[in-house]
Enzyme design. Structure first.
Site, PDB file in Angstrom:
ATOM      1  N   HIS A 127       0.862  -1.192   0.000  1.00  0.00           N
ATOM      2  CA  HIS A 127       0.000   0.000   0.000  1.00  0.00           C
ATOM      3  C   HIS A 127       0.887   1.228   0.000  1.00  0.00           C
ATOM      4  O   HIS A 127       2.117   1.120  -0.081  1.00  0.00           O
ATOM      5  CB  HIS A 127      -0.987  -0.040   1.168  1.00  0.00           C
ATOM      6  N   HIS A 143       1.085   3.949   2.271  1.00  0.00           N
ATOM      7  CA  HIS A 143       1.488   4.713   3.460  1.00  0.00           C
ATOM      8  C   HIS A 143       2.998   4.977   3.386  1.00  0.00           C
ATOM      9  O   HIS A 143       3.769   4.155   2.872  1.00  0.00           O
ATOM     10  CB  HIS A 143       1.145   3.938   4.739  1.00  0.00           C
ATOM     11  N   ASP A 195       5.455   4.877   5.364  1.00  0.00           N
ATOM     12  CA  ASP A 195       6.443   3.935   5.926  1.00  0.00           C
ATOM     13  C   ASP A 195       6.645   2.699   5.038  1.00  0.00           C
ATOM     14  O   ASP A 195       7.442   1.817   5.376  1.00  0.00           O
ATOM     15  CB  ASP A 195       6.072   3.527   7.364  1.00  0.00           C
ATOM     16  N   HIS A 196       5.942   2.661   3.900  1.00  0.00           N
ATOM     17  CA  HIS A 196       6.114   1.545   2.954  1.00  0.00           C
ATOM     18  C   HIS A 196       6.656   1.992   1.600  1.00  0.00           C
ATOM     19  O   HIS A 196       6.952   1.150   0.748  1.00  0.00           O
ATOM     20  CB  HIS A 196       4.786   0.799   2.774  1.00  0.00           C
ATOM     21  N   HIS A 218      -7.344  -2.219   6.618  1.00  0.00           N
ATOM     22  CA  HIS A 218      -6.402  -1.190   7.037  1.00  0.00           C
ATOM     23  C   HIS A 218      -7.042   0.177   6.764  1.00  0.00           C
ATOM     24  O   HIS A 218      -8.125   0.250   6.179  1.00  0.00           O
ATOM     25  CB  HIS A 218      -5.087  -1.390   6.254  1.00  0.00           C
TER      26      HIS A 218
HETATM   27 ZN   LIG Z   1       2.792   0.657   7.896  1.00  0.00          ZN
HETATM   28 ZN   LIG Z   2      -0.217   1.346   6.591  1.00  0.00          ZN
END
Ligand SMILES: [Zn+2]
Ligand SMILES: [Zn+2]
Length: 244
Positions: free
Chosen positions: A60, A62, A64-65, A137
């Site tokens: 996904h 976000h 942090d990814h 999520h």
């Molecule tokens: Zn995450």
């Molecule tokens: Zn996430």
């Protein structure tokens, strides 16, 4: 198949865990799943090397990814690599277009292929046969199963649909962001994860996406999972490499 954890942390730093990233390798095929902050650095430490990552699969979008995507692209350009493929859920093309419009000096420097996939789709990525599954999520997110052997939850609450999707895997890497005492949605607590996994047959489960709240709570978290699930469960660590 070999999986190597590059980042087992989350959006809040622990001081020892970088953000999300896992390398999956088999017979010369290689794909990086997620590319959070610190992953480029860990690629070097792991010995895999950014020169050898020409395909990135995103769960996904976000931050942090995805936050090391531009650093990876730039490092590959500087190293004379000419190609990068990014595969991910709907919106991946818009994400890359947006990043390259901000960092426009990188636009066109390497041949960038972007491919979007839809939930419950079977597809090939870097020579791997992969199945996607929509998670629960705060943003559209896909879990992935590689060759029916390795499943990565991405970011997700624990629920029986995802547990069934992972059932039969040799290894499941599952989000377990917080200990039980944190009231949380969009991510599981260990008790919820144990309950969801109950009755499944999985070789080993690794807990990942760990927030600082989990520091010093590992033993209690494993006990919570074990209250409902009697399989083999451990914590993922950055640079841990597992042969499947
Ligand atoms: Zn995450
Ligand atoms: Zn996430």
């Amino acid at each position: 198949m070999r999986i190597t954890f590059l980042g087992t942390g989350s959006a809040m730093p622990t001081g020892s865990r970088f953000q999300s990233g896992i390398v999956v390798e088999e017979d010369g095929r290689r794909v990086l799943v997620d590319c959070g902050s610190g992953v480029l650095h860990r690629l070097q430490q792991s010995g895999v090397g950014y020169e050898n990552i020409s395909t990135v699969l995103l769960t996904h979008h976000h931050v942090d990814h995805v936050s090391d995507l531009m650093p990876l692209l730039k490092a590959r350009w500087l190293a004379g690599e000419e190609h990068l493929e990014v595969v991910g859920p709907t919106g991946t093309k818009r994400l890359l277009d947006g990043l390259l419009s901000v960092h426009d000096y990188l636009d066109g420097k390497i041949d960038l292929q972007v491919r979007e996939i839809t939930p419950d789709e079977e597809f090939d990525v870097a020579g791997f046969s992969v199945e996607g599954f929509e998670t629960r999520h705060s943003m559209d997110c896909l879990a992935y199963k590689f060759e029916d052997e390795f499943t990565f939850s991405g970011d997700s609450e624990a629920f029986s649909g995802l547990a069934n999707f992972a059932d039969g895997s040799a290894v499941l890497v599952h989000d377990c962001s917080f200990p039980d005492e944190v009231d949380v949605s969009n991510h599981p607590t260990p008790s919820q994860l144990g309950e969801a996994l109950s009755g499944t047959d999985i070789g080993r489960v690794y807990l990942t996406h760990l927030y600082p709240h989990t520091d010093g709570k590992h033993e209690a978290m494993l006990k919570s999972v074990a209250a409902e699930y009697d399989g083999d469960v451990g914590f993922a660590e950055d640079l841990l490499s597992v042969e499947i």
